[in-house]
Design a protein around this motif. Sequence first.
Motif, mmCIF file in Angstrom:
data_model
loop_
_atom_site.group_PDB
_atom_site.id
_atom_site.type_symbol
_atom_site.label_atom_id
_atom_site.label_comp_id
_atom_site.label_asym_id
_atom_site.label_seq_id
_atom_site.Cartn_x
_atom_site.Cartn_y
_atom_site.Cartn_z
ATOM 1 N N ALA A 288 -2.560 -8.984 12.841
ATOM 2 C CA ALA A 288 -1.652 -7.956 13.389
ATOM 3 C C ALA A 288 -0.341 -8.611 13.832
ATOM 4 O O ALA A 288 0.746 -8.072 13.583
ATOM 5 N N GLU A 289 -0.460 -9.796 14.460
ATOM 6 C CA GLU A 289 0.767 -10.502 14.877
ATOM 7 C C GLU A 289 1.621 -10.860 13.672
ATOM 8 O O GLU A 289 2.837 -10.882 13.736
ATOM 9 N N ARG A 290 0.937 -11.121 12.554
ATOM 10 C CA ARG A 290 1.681 -11.512 11.343
ATOM 11 C C ARG A 290 2.183 -10.295 10.561
ATOM 12 O O ARG A 290 2.762 -10.452 9.494
ATOM 13 N N GLY A 291 1.898 -9.101 11.036
ATOM 14 C CA GLY A 291 2.473 -7.907 10.396
ATOM 15 C C GLY A 291 1.471 -6.949 9.787
ATOM 16 O O GLY A 291 1.845 -5.884 9.288
ATOM 17 N N ALA A 292 0.188 -7.306 9.772
ATOM 18 C CA ALA A 292 -0.801 -6.385 9.179
ATOM 19 C C ALA A 292 -0.878 -5.107 10.010
ATOM 20 O O ALA A 292 -0.695 -5.136 11.225
ATOM 21 N N THR A 293 -1.151 -3.998 9.344
ATOM 22 C CA THR A 293 -1.326 -2.723 10.053
ATOM 23 C C THR A 293 -2.794 -2.306 9.947
ATOM 24 O O THR A 293 -3.532 -2.808 9.088
ATOM 25 N N ALA A 294 -3.190 -1.374 10.793
ATOM 26 C CA ALA A 294 -4.569 -0.867 10.744
ATOM 27 C C ALA A 294 -4.843 -0.223 9.382
ATOM 28 O O ALA A 294 -5.939 -0.361 8.820
ATOM 29 N N ASP A 295 -3.853 0.466 8.820
ATOM 30 C CA ASP A 295 -4.049 1.104 7.508
ATOM 31 C C ASP A 295 -4.342 0.052 6.427
ATOM 32 O O ASP A 295 -5.135 0.279 5.513
ATOM 33 N N ARG A 296 -3.680 -1.089 6.534
ATOM 34 C CA ARG A 296 -3.931 -2.150 5.535
ATOM 35 C C ARG A 296 -5.312 -2.750 5.705
ATOM 36 O O ARG A 296 -5.991 -3.051 4.716
ATOM 37 N N ILE A 297 -5.705 -2.968 6.964
ATOM 38 C CA ILE A 297 -7.036 -3.555 7.194
ATOM 39 C C ILE A 297 -8.101 -2.613 6.638
ATOM 40 O O ILE A 297 -9.026 -3.037 5.940
ATOM 41 N N ARG A 298 -7.941 -1.308 6.919
ATOM 42 C CA ARG A 298 -8.901 -0.336 6.353
ATOM 43 C C ARG A 298 -8.833 -0.375 4.834
ATOM 44 O O ARG A 298 -9.848 -0.228 4.151
ATOM 45 N N GLY A 299 -7.627 -0.575 4.322
ATOM 46 C CA GLY A 299 -7.436 -0.631 2.865
ATOM 47 C C GLY A 299 -8.235 -1.764 2.239
ATOM 48 O O GLY A 299 -8.793 -1.606 1.144
ATOM 49 N N VAL A 300 -8.307 -2.892 2.917
ATOM 50 C CA VAL A 300 -9.068 -4.026 2.384
ATOM 51 C C VAL A 300 -10.554 -3.675 2.340
ATOM 52 O O VAL A 300 -11.248 -3.941 1.353
ATOM 53 N N VAL A 301 -11.027 -3.044 3.402
ATOM 54 C CA VAL A 301 -12.448 -2.662 3.443
ATOM 55 C C VAL A 301 -12.745 -1.653 2.322
ATOM 56 O O VAL A 301 -13.742 -1.781 1.597
ATOM 57 N N ALA A 302 -11.854 -0.690 2.137
ATOM 58 C CA ALA A 302 -12.056 0.315 1.082
ATOM 59 C C ALA A 302 -12.045 -0.363 -0.296
ATOM 60 O O ALA A 302 -12.837 -0.019 -1.187
ATOM 61 N N TYR A 303 -11.188 -1.360 -0.445
ATOM 62 C CA TYR A 303 -11.100 -2.092 -1.715
ATOM 63 C C TYR A 303 -12.398 -2.858 -1.969
ATOM 64 O O TYR A 303 -12.965 -2.806 -3.064
ATOM 65 N N TRP A 304 -12.902 -3.555 -0.957
ATOM 66 C CA TRP A 304 -14.180 -4.275 -1.121
ATOM 67 C C TRP A 304 -15.326 -3.298 -1.407
ATOM 68 O O TRP A 304 -16.278 -3.637 -2.109
ATOM 69 N N GLY A 306 -15.089 -0.869 -3.205
ATOM 70 C CA GLY A 306 -14.913 -0.375 -4.564
ATOM 71 C C GLY A 306 -14.319 1.023 -4.596
ATOM 72 O O GLY A 306 -14.319 1.694 -5.625
ATOM 73 N N ALA A 307 -13.797 1.484 -3.455
ATOM 74 C CA ALA A 307 -13.231 2.838 -3.390
ATOM 75 C C ALA A 307 -11.808 2.874 -3.961
ATOM 76 O O ALA A 307 -11.280 3.952 -4.235
ATOM 77 N N SER A 308 -11.179 1.723 -4.147
ATOM 78 C CA SER A 308 -9.876 1.700 -4.820
ATOM 79 C C SER A 308 -9.823 0.450 -5.701
ATOM 80 O O SER A 308 -10.493 -0.549 -5.414
ATOM 81 N N GLU A 309 -9.050 0.546 -6.781
ATOM 82 C CA GLU A 309 -9.035 -0.585 -7.717
ATOM 83 C C GLU A 309 -8.201 -1.741 -7.227
ATOM 84 O O GLU A 309 -8.406 -2.884 -7.613
ATOM 85 N N SER A 310 -7.221 -1.417 -6.396
ATOM 86 C CA SER A 310 -6.433 -2.484 -5.781
ATOM 87 C C SER A 310 -6.228 -2.082 -4.328
ATOM 88 O O SER A 310 -6.309 -0.898 -3.987
ATOM 89 N N PRO A 311 -5.959 -3.058 -3.461
ATOM 90 C CA PRO A 311 -5.815 -2.697 -2.048
ATOM 91 C C PRO A 311 -4.610 -1.804 -1.799
ATOM 92 O O PRO A 311 -3.543 -2.025 -2.373
ATOM 93 N N ARG A 312 -4.809 -0.765 -1.029
ATOM 94 C CA ARG A 312 -3.699 0.107 -0.624
ATOM 95 C C ARG A 312 -3.959 0.625 0.775
ATOM 96 O O ARG A 312 -5.099 0.608 1.247
ATOM 97 N N ASP A 313 -2.886 1.083 1.417
ATOM 98 C CA ASP A 313 -3.024 1.571 2.792
ATOM 99 C C ASP A 313 -4.001 2.749 2.865
ATOM 100 O O ASP A 313 -3.945 3.646 2.016
ATOM 101 N N ILE A 314 -4.859 2.729 3.860
ATOM 102 C CA ILE A 314 -5.826 3.840 4.042
ATOM 103 C C ILE A 314 -5.790 4.280 5.500
ATOM 104 O O ILE A 314 -6.056 3.482 6.399
#
Length: 351
Positions: A288-304, A306-314
Amino acid sequence: MGDTQSMQNGEGGGRVTRLAPSPTGRMHLGHVWSFLIAWGVARRSSWRIVLRLEDLDAQRARHEAEADVRWMLEWLGIDWDGEAVRQSERVEWHVQCMRVLESKGVVFEAPQSRAELRALRSDAREAQSRGDGAANTRASDGADAPHEGDDVLRFPASLRPPRDHWRFADRAMNHRLALETGHECVHDEIFGTRTFDPANIWGDPLVWLKAGVASYQLAVVADDIAQGVTDVIRGSDLLPSAALQQRLHALLAEQPTPPRWWHLPLVRDAAGKRLAKRHDALSVAALAERGATADRIRGVVAYWLGASESPRDITREAFLEIDLERTVRTLQARGTACQVDGALEAWLVAR
Ligand code: GLU
Protein backbone atom coordinates in the motif's frame (compact mmCIF):
# COMPACT_ATOMS: atom_id res chain seq x y z
CA MET A 1 -19.15 -28.59 27.67
CA GLY A 2 -20.92 -25.54 29.07
CA ASP A 3 -18.75 -22.97 27.37
CA THR A 4 -19.62 -24.51 24.03
CA GLN A 5 -23.22 -23.51 24.47
CA SER A 6 -22.55 -19.96 25.54
CA MET A 7 -20.05 -19.33 22.74
CA GLN A 8 -22.09 -21.07 20.05
CA ASN A 9 -22.46 -18.77 17.07
CA GLY A 10 -24.00 -21.13 14.57
CA GLU A 11 -27.57 -20.18 15.35
CA GLY A 12 -30.22 -22.25 13.64
CA GLY A 13 -27.62 -24.64 12.27
CA GLY A 14 -26.03 -21.88 10.20
CA ARG A 15 -22.46 -22.21 9.05
CA VAL A 16 -19.58 -20.40 10.72
CA THR A 17 -16.07 -19.72 9.51
CA ARG A 18 -13.21 -17.90 11.13
CA LEU A 19 -10.34 -15.60 10.26
CA ALA A 20 -7.50 -16.68 12.57
CA PRO A 21 -4.44 -14.45 12.12
CA SER A 22 -1.41 -14.75 14.38
CA PRO A 23 -0.44 -11.14 15.12
CA THR A 24 3.31 -11.70 14.97
CA GLY A 25 4.27 -9.61 11.94
CA ARG A 26 2.75 -7.69 9.04
CA MET A 27 0.10 -9.52 7.03
CA HIS A 28 1.18 -10.49 3.50
CA LEU A 29 -0.44 -11.64 0.26
CA GLY A 30 -0.69 -15.20 1.58
CA HIS A 31 -2.95 -14.00 4.39
CA VAL A 32 -4.95 -11.85 2.00
CA TRP A 33 -5.49 -14.86 -0.25
CA SER A 34 -7.05 -16.97 2.49
CA PHE A 35 -8.88 -14.15 4.29
CA LEU A 36 -10.49 -12.72 1.15
CA ILE A 37 -11.62 -16.17 0.08
CA ALA A 38 -12.92 -17.15 3.53
CA TRP A 39 -14.72 -13.82 3.85
CA GLY A 40 -16.12 -13.92 0.31
CA VAL A 41 -17.36 -17.52 0.49
CA ALA A 42 -18.96 -16.79 3.85
CA ARG A 43 -20.59 -13.50 2.88
CA ARG A 44 -22.01 -14.90 -0.36
CA SER A 45 -23.71 -17.72 1.55
CA SER A 46 -24.61 -15.80 4.73
CA TRP A 47 -22.29 -17.75 6.99
CA ARG A 48 -21.18 -16.16 10.21
CA ILE A 49 -17.56 -14.93 10.36
CA VAL A 50 -15.52 -14.96 13.56
CA LEU A 51 -12.31 -12.96 13.93
CA ARG A 52 -9.94 -14.78 16.28
CA LEU A 53 -6.57 -13.28 17.09
CA GLU A 54 -4.20 -16.16 17.78
CA ASP A 55 -1.91 -14.31 20.16
CA LEU A 56 -0.84 -17.04 22.58
CA ASP A 57 2.81 -16.72 21.68
CA ALA A 58 3.47 -13.82 24.05
CA GLN A 59 7.06 -13.51 22.89
CA ARG A 60 6.07 -12.87 19.30
CA ALA A 61 2.54 -11.41 19.45
CA ARG A 62 2.72 -7.64 19.29
CA HIS A 63 0.34 -4.72 19.51
CA GLU A 64 1.54 -3.26 16.19
CA ALA A 65 0.90 -6.61 14.54
CA GLU A 66 -2.69 -6.65 15.82
CA ALA A 67 -3.14 -3.09 14.58
CA ASP A 68 -1.79 -4.19 11.20
CA VAL A 69 -4.31 -7.06 11.05
CA ARG A 70 -7.21 -4.75 11.83
CA TRP A 71 -6.02 -2.10 9.37
CA MET A 72 -5.58 -4.67 6.60
CA LEU A 73 -9.03 -6.19 7.10
CA GLU A 74 -10.69 -2.81 7.10
CA TRP A 75 -8.71 -1.56 4.10
CA LEU A 76 -9.78 -4.59 2.09
CA GLY A 77 -13.40 -4.31 3.24
CA ILE A 78 -13.24 -7.63 5.10
CA ASP A 79 -15.75 -7.51 7.95
CA TRP A 80 -16.76 -10.05 10.58
CA ASP A 81 -19.59 -10.66 13.02
CA GLY A 82 -19.47 -9.82 16.69
CA GLU A 83 -16.46 -8.87 18.77
CA ALA A 84 -13.00 -10.03 17.80
CA VAL A 85 -11.74 -12.68 20.21
CA ARG A 86 -8.18 -12.87 21.52
CA GLN A 87 -7.01 -16.38 22.37
CA SER A 88 -4.95 -14.95 25.24
CA GLU A 89 -8.25 -14.07 26.93
CA ARG A 90 -9.51 -17.64 26.73
CA VAL A 91 -6.94 -19.43 28.84
CA GLU A 92 -9.53 -20.70 31.34
CA TRP A 93 -11.44 -22.40 28.55
CA HIS A 94 -8.22 -24.00 27.37
CA VAL A 95 -7.58 -25.23 30.92
CA GLN A 96 -11.06 -26.79 30.96
CA CYS A 97 -10.20 -28.60 27.75
CA MET A 98 -6.97 -29.85 29.33
CA ARG A 99 -9.07 -31.18 32.23
CA VAL A 100 -11.18 -33.13 29.75
CA LEU A 101 -8.06 -34.61 28.18
CA GLU A 102 -6.74 -35.42 31.64
CA SER A 103 -10.00 -37.17 32.56
CA LYS A 104 -9.59 -39.30 29.44
CA GLY A 105 -6.05 -40.20 30.52
CA VAL A 106 -4.31 -38.93 27.39
CA VAL A 107 -2.02 -36.11 28.55
CA PHE A 108 1.28 -36.20 30.37
CA GLU A 109 3.96 -33.82 31.55
CA ALA A 110 6.97 -33.67 29.23
CA PRO A 111 9.97 -31.70 30.49
CA GLN A 112 12.18 -32.48 27.46
CA SER A 113 13.45 -29.37 25.68
CA ARG A 114 13.56 -29.00 21.90
CA ALA A 115 17.36 -29.22 22.04
CA GLU A 116 17.12 -32.56 23.85
CA LEU A 117 14.66 -33.91 21.29
CA ARG A 118 16.89 -32.77 18.45
CA ALA A 119 19.89 -34.43 20.03
CA LEU A 120 17.94 -37.70 20.19
CA ARG A 121 17.33 -37.79 16.48
CA SER A 122 19.41 -40.21 14.54
CA ASP A 123 20.05 -37.54 11.92
CA ALA A 124 21.15 -34.94 14.48
CA ARG A 125 24.84 -35.33 13.86
CA GLU A 126 24.32 -35.37 10.13
CA ALA A 127 22.19 -32.21 10.27
CA GLN A 128 24.85 -30.47 12.33
CA SER A 129 27.62 -31.44 9.99
CA ARG A 130 25.54 -30.19 7.06
CA GLY A 131 25.30 -26.97 9.00
CA ASP A 132 21.64 -26.62 8.10
CA GLY A 133 20.99 -25.07 11.48
CA ALA A 134 17.77 -26.93 12.33
CA ALA A 135 17.91 -25.20 15.70
CA ASN A 136 17.43 -21.88 13.92
CA THR A 137 14.47 -23.13 11.90
CA ARG A 138 10.99 -22.98 13.39
CA ALA A 139 10.11 -26.25 15.08
CA SER A 140 6.91 -28.12 14.31
CA ASP A 141 5.94 -29.86 17.55
CA GLY A 142 2.40 -28.59 18.09
CA ALA A 143 3.38 -25.41 19.91
CA ASP A 144 2.80 -23.07 16.91
CA ALA A 145 0.92 -23.51 13.66
CA PRO A 146 3.23 -25.69 11.54
CA HIS A 147 4.21 -24.25 8.20
CA GLU A 148 6.09 -25.55 5.20
CA GLY A 149 9.82 -25.75 5.85
CA ASP A 150 9.50 -26.13 9.63
CA ASP A 151 11.74 -28.66 11.34
CA VAL A 152 9.38 -31.45 12.44
CA LEU A 153 10.30 -32.53 15.98
CA ARG A 154 8.80 -35.92 16.71
CA PHE A 155 8.29 -36.94 20.34
CA PRO A 156 8.71 -40.73 20.52
CA ALA A 157 6.34 -42.80 22.68
CA SER A 158 9.43 -44.27 24.37
CA LEU A 159 9.85 -40.96 26.26
CA ARG A 160 6.40 -41.09 27.86
CA PRO A 161 6.36 -41.31 31.66
CA PRO A 162 4.62 -44.33 33.26
CA ARG A 163 0.86 -44.20 32.72
CA ASP A 164 -0.03 -43.64 36.37
CA HIS A 165 1.77 -40.27 36.08
CA TRP A 166 -0.40 -39.00 33.24
CA ARG A 167 -2.13 -35.89 34.53
CA PHE A 168 -2.34 -32.11 34.18
CA ALA A 169 -1.18 -30.85 37.54
CA ASP A 170 1.32 -28.11 36.84
CA ARG A 171 0.41 -25.35 34.39
CA ALA A 172 4.06 -24.26 34.30
CA MET A 173 5.12 -27.48 32.53
CA ASN A 174 4.90 -28.61 28.92
CA HIS A 175 2.28 -31.32 28.38
CA ARG A 176 1.81 -33.66 25.46
CA LEU A 177 -1.04 -35.68 24.01
CA ALA A 178 -0.45 -39.43 23.86
CA LEU A 179 -1.37 -40.22 20.26
CA GLU A 180 -1.84 -43.77 19.06
CA THR A 181 -0.64 -44.54 15.56
CA GLY A 182 -3.36 -44.97 12.99
CA HIS A 183 -4.59 -43.40 9.80
CA GLU A 184 -6.89 -40.42 9.90
CA CYS A 185 -8.83 -39.47 6.76
CA VAL A 186 -9.23 -35.77 6.11
CA HIS A 187 -12.02 -34.98 3.64
CA ASP A 188 -11.02 -31.67 2.16
CA GLU A 189 -13.32 -29.63 -0.08
CA ILE A 190 -10.35 -28.67 -2.28
CA PHE A 191 -7.76 -31.44 -1.93
CA GLY A 192 -10.21 -34.36 -1.73
CA THR A 193 -9.61 -37.19 0.73
CA ARG A 194 -6.10 -37.31 2.21
CA THR A 195 -4.84 -39.76 4.80
CA PHE A 196 -2.29 -38.95 7.49
CA ASP A 197 -0.98 -40.65 10.60
CA PRO A 198 -0.44 -37.73 12.99
CA ALA A 199 1.46 -39.96 15.46
CA ASN A 200 3.85 -40.82 12.69
CA ILE A 201 4.42 -37.14 11.92
CA TRP A 202 4.67 -35.62 15.42
CA GLY A 203 4.73 -38.54 17.82
CA ASP A 204 3.04 -37.06 20.90
CA PRO A 205 2.45 -33.37 20.09
CA LEU A 206 2.50 -30.53 22.59
CA VAL A 207 -0.92 -29.48 23.90
CA TRP A 208 0.13 -27.26 26.79
CA LEU A 209 3.16 -24.99 27.07
CA LYS A 210 5.16 -24.17 30.15
CA ALA A 211 4.41 -20.50 29.43
CA GLY A 212 0.99 -21.34 30.94
CA VAL A 213 -1.00 -21.38 27.69
CA ALA A 214 -2.44 -23.97 25.31
CA SER A 215 -0.34 -24.97 22.32
CA TYR A 216 -1.55 -23.95 18.85
CA GLN A 217 -2.95 -27.43 18.19
CA LEU A 218 -5.06 -27.49 21.34
CA ALA A 219 -6.14 -23.84 21.25
CA VAL A 220 -7.30 -23.99 17.64
CA VAL A 221 -9.53 -27.02 18.27
CA ALA A 222 -10.81 -25.75 21.62
CA ASP A 223 -11.80 -22.42 20.09
CA ASP A 224 -13.21 -23.86 16.87
CA ILE A 225 -15.50 -25.97 19.08
CA ALA A 226 -16.43 -23.10 21.40
CA GLN A 227 -17.11 -20.71 18.53
CA GLY A 228 -19.21 -23.26 16.64
CA VAL A 229 -16.91 -23.16 13.60
CA THR A 230 -18.29 -25.38 10.85
CA ASP A 231 -15.89 -24.44 8.02
CA VAL A 232 -12.14 -23.90 8.27
CA ILE A 233 -10.58 -22.10 5.30
CA ARG A 234 -6.78 -21.71 5.46
CA GLY A 235 -3.46 -22.52 3.76
CA SER A 236 -2.66 -26.08 2.70
CA ASP A 237 0.45 -26.30 4.88
CA LEU A 238 -2.04 -26.96 7.69
CA LEU A 239 -3.63 -29.93 5.88
CA PRO A 240 -1.70 -32.59 7.90
CA SER A 241 -2.62 -30.66 11.06
CA ALA A 242 -6.29 -31.24 10.21
CA ALA A 243 -5.70 -34.94 10.93
CA LEU A 244 -4.37 -34.17 14.40
CA GLN A 245 -7.13 -31.61 14.97
CA GLN A 246 -9.76 -34.23 14.12
CA ARG A 247 -8.29 -36.49 16.82
CA LEU A 248 -8.42 -33.66 19.36
CA HIS A 249 -11.90 -32.71 18.22
CA ALA A 250 -13.13 -36.26 18.83
CA LEU A 251 -11.72 -36.12 22.38
CA LEU A 252 -13.16 -32.69 23.21
CA ALA A 253 -16.39 -32.08 21.36
CA GLU A 254 -19.86 -33.20 22.30
CA GLN A 255 -20.68 -33.08 18.62
CA PRO A 256 -18.37 -35.58 16.93
CA THR A 257 -18.39 -34.01 13.45
CA PRO A 258 -15.17 -32.07 12.76
CA PRO A 259 -15.36 -28.86 10.74
CA ARG A 260 -15.40 -28.97 6.94
CA TRP A 261 -11.88 -28.33 5.73
CA TRP A 262 -10.96 -26.05 2.84
CA HIS A 263 -7.18 -25.98 2.39
CA LEU A 264 -6.01 -23.47 -0.18
CA PRO A 265 -2.89 -23.76 -2.35
CA LEU A 266 -0.07 -21.67 -0.89
CA VAL A 267 1.02 -18.31 -2.25
CA ARG A 268 4.66 -18.44 -3.35
CA ASP A 269 7.35 -15.96 -4.29
CA ALA A 270 9.10 -15.89 -7.68
CA ALA A 271 11.54 -18.58 -6.45
CA GLY A 272 8.67 -20.87 -5.40
CA LYS A 273 9.07 -20.30 -1.66
CA ARG A 274 5.93 -20.02 0.48
CA LEU A 275 5.32 -16.39 1.43
CA ALA A 276 6.21 -15.78 5.05
CA LYS A 277 6.62 -12.86 7.37
CA ARG A 278 10.20 -12.45 6.10
CA HIS A 279 8.74 -11.26 2.77
CA ASP A 280 8.00 -7.89 4.26
CA ALA A 281 8.16 -6.13 0.88
CA LEU A 282 5.08 -8.18 -0.04
CA SER A 283 3.25 -7.27 3.14
CA VAL A 284 -0.02 -5.50 2.47
CA ALA A 285 1.15 -2.41 4.34
CA ALA A 286 4.38 -2.19 2.31
CA LEU A 287 2.49 -2.72 -0.95
CA ALA A 288 0.00 0.00 0.00
CA GLU A 289 2.89 2.36 0.81
CA ARG A 290 4.31 1.59 -2.61
CA GLY A 291 1.03 2.51 -4.31
CA ALA A 292 -1.06 -0.68 -4.40
CA THR A 293 -4.80 -0.20 -3.94
CA ALA A 294 -7.34 -2.53 -2.35
CA ASP A 295 -8.92 -3.05 -5.79
CA ARG A 296 -5.59 -4.27 -7.15
CA ILE A 297 -4.98 -6.63 -4.24
CA ARG A 298 -8.46 -8.11 -4.77
CA GLY A 299 -7.61 -8.26 -8.47
CA VAL A 300 -4.61 -10.48 -7.78
CA VAL A 301 -6.73 -12.86 -5.72
CA ALA A 302 -9.38 -12.98 -8.47
CA TYR A 303 -6.64 -13.64 -11.03
CA TRP A 304 -5.19 -16.53 -8.98
CA LEU A 305 -8.72 -17.88 -8.65
CA GLY A 306 -8.91 -17.94 -12.42
CA ALA A 307 -11.77 -15.43 -12.47
CA SER A 308 -9.86 -13.17 -14.89
CA GLU A 309 -7.25 -13.96 -17.51
CA SER A 310 -4.99 -11.15 -16.46
CA PRO A 311 -4.91 -9.12 -13.26
CA ARG A 312 -7.30 -6.18 -13.19
CA ASP A 313 -8.83 -3.95 -10.55
CA ILE A 314 -11.72 -5.60 -8.67
CA THR A 315 -14.03 -3.72 -6.34
CA ARG A 316 -15.39 -5.31 -3.17
CA GLU A 317 -18.81 -5.71 -4.85
CA ALA A 318 -17.32 -7.26 -8.01
CA PHE A 319 -15.29 -9.67 -5.89
CA LEU A 320 -18.47 -10.88 -4.18
CA GLU A 321 -20.01 -11.53 -7.59
CA ILE A 322 -17.44 -14.24 -8.35
CA ASP A 323 -18.80 -17.75 -7.79
CA LEU A 324 -16.17 -18.28 -5.12
CA GLU A 325 -17.37 -21.58 -3.71
CA ARG A 326 -17.34 -23.31 -7.08
CA THR A 327 -14.07 -21.71 -8.19
CA VAL A 328 -12.31 -22.52 -4.94
CA ARG A 329 -13.36 -26.19 -5.04
CA THR A 330 -11.58 -26.70 -8.36
CA LEU A 331 -8.35 -24.89 -7.44
CA GLN A 332 -6.28 -27.97 -6.73
CA ALA A 333 -7.67 -29.95 -9.65
CA ARG A 334 -6.76 -27.05 -11.97
CA GLY A 335 -3.21 -27.06 -10.61
CA THR A 336 -3.51 -23.37 -9.77
CA ALA A 337 -0.21 -21.64 -9.00
CA CYS A 338 -0.44 -18.56 -6.83
CA GLN A 339 2.87 -16.92 -7.49
CA VAL A 340 4.04 -13.38 -6.96
CA ASP A 341 6.57 -12.80 -9.72
CA GLY A 342 8.21 -9.52 -10.66
CA ALA A 343 5.58 -8.67 -13.29
CA LEU A 344 2.68 -9.14 -10.89
CA GLU A 345 4.42 -7.13 -8.18
CA ALA A 346 5.12 -4.32 -10.68
CA TRP A 347 1.45 -4.28 -11.75
CA LEU A 348 0.33 -4.15 -8.11
CA VAL A 349 2.32 -1.04 -7.29
CA ALA A 350 2.17 0.77 -10.67
CA ARG A 351 0.77 4.27 -10.09
N1 GLU B 1 -3.06 -18.61 13.28
C1 GLU B 1 -2.52 -19.58 12.37
C2 GLU B 1 -1.52 -18.92 11.46
O1 GLU B 1 -1.59 -17.72 11.25
C3 GLU B 1 -3.59 -20.23 11.51
C4 GLU B 1 -4.40 -21.16 12.29
C5 GLU B 1 -5.46 -21.92 11.54
O2 GLU B 1 -6.03 -21.40 10.58
O3 GLU B 1 -5.74 -23.03 11.94
O4 GLU B 1 -0.65 -19.58 10.96
